[in-house]
Design a protein around this motif. Sequence first.
Motif, short mmCIF file in Angstrom:
data_model
loop_
_atom_site.label_atom_id
_atom_site.label_comp_id
_atom_site.label_asym_id
_atom_site.label_seq_id
_atom_site.Cartn_x
_atom_site.Cartn_y
_atom_site.Cartn_z
N ALA A 226 75.06 128.63 93.09
CA ALA A 226 73.87 129.34 92.61
C ALA A 226 73.97 130.84 92.87
CB ALA A 226 72.61 128.77 93.28
N ARG A 227 74.76 131.23 93.86
CA ARG A 227 74.89 132.65 94.21
C ARG A 227 75.48 133.49 93.09
NH1 ARG A 227 76.88 132.74 99.04
NH2 ARG A 227 77.96 134.73 99.02
N TYR A 228 76.17 132.85 92.14
CA TYR A 228 76.83 133.57 91.05
C TYR A 228 76.03 133.56 89.75
CZ TYR A 228 80.77 132.87 94.23
OH TYR A 228 81.59 132.84 95.33
N ILE A 229 74.83 133.02 89.78
CA ILE A 229 74.05 132.85 88.55
C ILE A 229 72.87 133.79 88.56
CG2 ILE A 229 72.70 131.21 87.19
CD1 ILE A 229 74.54 129.00 88.24
N PHE A 230 72.83 134.69 87.58
CA PHE A 230 71.81 135.72 87.50
C PHE A 230 71.16 135.71 86.11
CE2 PHE A 230 74.84 137.19 90.63
CZ PHE A 230 74.07 137.80 91.62
N PRO A 231 69.86 136.03 86.04
CA PRO A 231 69.22 136.16 84.72
C PRO A 231 69.95 137.18 83.86
CG PRO A 231 67.57 136.16 86.46
CD PRO A 231 68.91 136.25 87.15
N LYS A 232 70.19 136.84 82.61
CA LYS A 232 70.86 137.67 81.61
C LYS A 232 72.37 137.80 81.87
CE LYS A 232 66.79 138.11 79.97
NZ LYS A 232 66.36 137.11 78.97
N GLY A 233 72.88 137.08 82.83
CA GLY A 233 74.32 137.08 83.06
C GLY A 233 75.01 136.10 82.14
N TYR A 234 76.34 136.12 82.18
CA TYR A 234 77.13 135.21 81.36
C TYR A 234 77.49 133.95 82.15
CZ TYR A 234 78.05 139.03 78.06
OH TYR A 234 77.94 140.05 77.15
N ILE A 235 77.62 132.86 81.41
CA ILE A 235 78.11 131.62 81.98
C ILE A 235 78.74 130.82 80.84
CG2 ILE A 235 76.01 130.22 81.61
CD1 ILE A 235 76.51 129.13 84.51
N ALA A 236 79.72 130.00 81.16
CA ALA A 236 80.31 129.12 80.16
C ALA A 236 79.92 127.68 80.49
CB ALA A 236 81.83 129.25 80.13
N ILE A 237 79.31 127.02 79.51
CA ILE A 237 78.87 125.63 79.67
C ILE A 237 79.59 124.80 78.63
CG2 ILE A 237 76.90 124.06 79.68
CD1 ILE A 237 75.11 126.46 80.33
N ASN A 238 80.38 123.83 79.08
CA ASN A 238 81.23 123.04 78.17
C ASN A 238 82.02 123.93 77.22
OD1 ASN A 238 80.70 120.55 79.26
ND2 ASN A 238 79.32 119.87 77.66
N GLY A 239 82.48 125.07 77.77
CA GLY A 239 83.33 125.96 77.00
C GLY A 239 82.62 126.96 76.12
N ALA A 240 81.29 126.92 76.07
CA ALA A 240 80.52 127.84 75.23
C ALA A 240 80.01 129.00 76.07
CB ALA A 240 79.34 127.11 74.59
N SER A 241 80.30 130.21 75.63
CA SER A 241 79.80 131.40 76.30
C SER A 241 78.31 131.56 76.00
CB SER A 241 80.57 132.63 75.81
OG SER A 241 79.99 133.82 76.32
N LEU A 242 77.50 131.55 77.05
CA LEU A 242 76.05 131.60 76.87
C LEU A 242 75.44 132.62 77.84
CD1 LEU A 242 75.47 127.75 76.65
CD2 LEU A 242 75.33 129.38 74.75
N THR A 243 74.25 133.10 77.47
CA THR A 243 73.51 134.02 78.31
C THR A 243 72.48 133.24 79.12
OG1 THR A 243 73.77 135.80 76.69
CG2 THR A 243 72.05 136.07 78.35
N ILE A 244 72.47 133.49 80.41
CA ILE A 244 71.54 132.79 81.30
C ILE A 244 70.12 133.31 81.06
CG2 ILE A 244 70.93 132.41 83.72
CD1 ILE A 244 73.98 132.90 84.30
N GLY A 245 69.17 132.40 81.04
CA GLY A 245 67.77 132.76 80.90
C GLY A 245 67.13 132.95 82.25
#
Length: 204
Positions: free
Chosen positions: A130-149
């Motif tokens: 959780a320490r690496y997850i920020f609002p409006k940051g990037y993350i890849a979920i099942n290979g898809a680049s997505l913006t965190i809400g």
Amino acid sequence: MFTGIVQGVATIEEALAQPGLTTFRVRFPAENLDAVTIGASVALNGTCLTVTRQQDDCLFFDAMQETLRLTTLGDLKPGDKVNFERAARIGDEIGGHLLSGHIHTTATIVEIERPENNCTLHFEVPQAWARYIFPKGYIAINGASLTIGDVLGNRFNVHLIPETLRATIFSAARVGDRVNIEIDSQTQTIVDTLARLGYDRPAG
């Protein structure tokens, strides 16, 4: 290296478990197999795998025990659908963000909202990530680049547009499904560097 722009959906035709590894036979849309070579890298649900053989519209991949342990690939069975992306080439447009195809952890879908023409998926990750997850940051979920809400503790959400739902397996997502997570490498580097300097971000 991958871009996080999912190129399509493939189908697991066979998952053959052997001592120490599982061999997957995966059927791809024929138009996505142009110039595929043995040894090429393809991401399945964000996990970088190596092509070992081709047979008509099917590619074969071997997944070692450690890969199966760290990802959701061990849950796959014939008939399941997966997101895929072939490795990026020099000169390709980077429409998402750079990914290695090395999965850090998995997350679980805990809630799904489906207002008209929208879809919001809510996920829960292990506390340590959780320490690496920020609002409006990037993350890849099942290979898809997505913006965190939004982010709350070890839960976060992403908002998906109709095109993302059309091009990926997220349209069939269900509460309780597990997904592969690759943390943005730049975010991880910054957080870890600050932690070494004494500016640690709480994991909760």
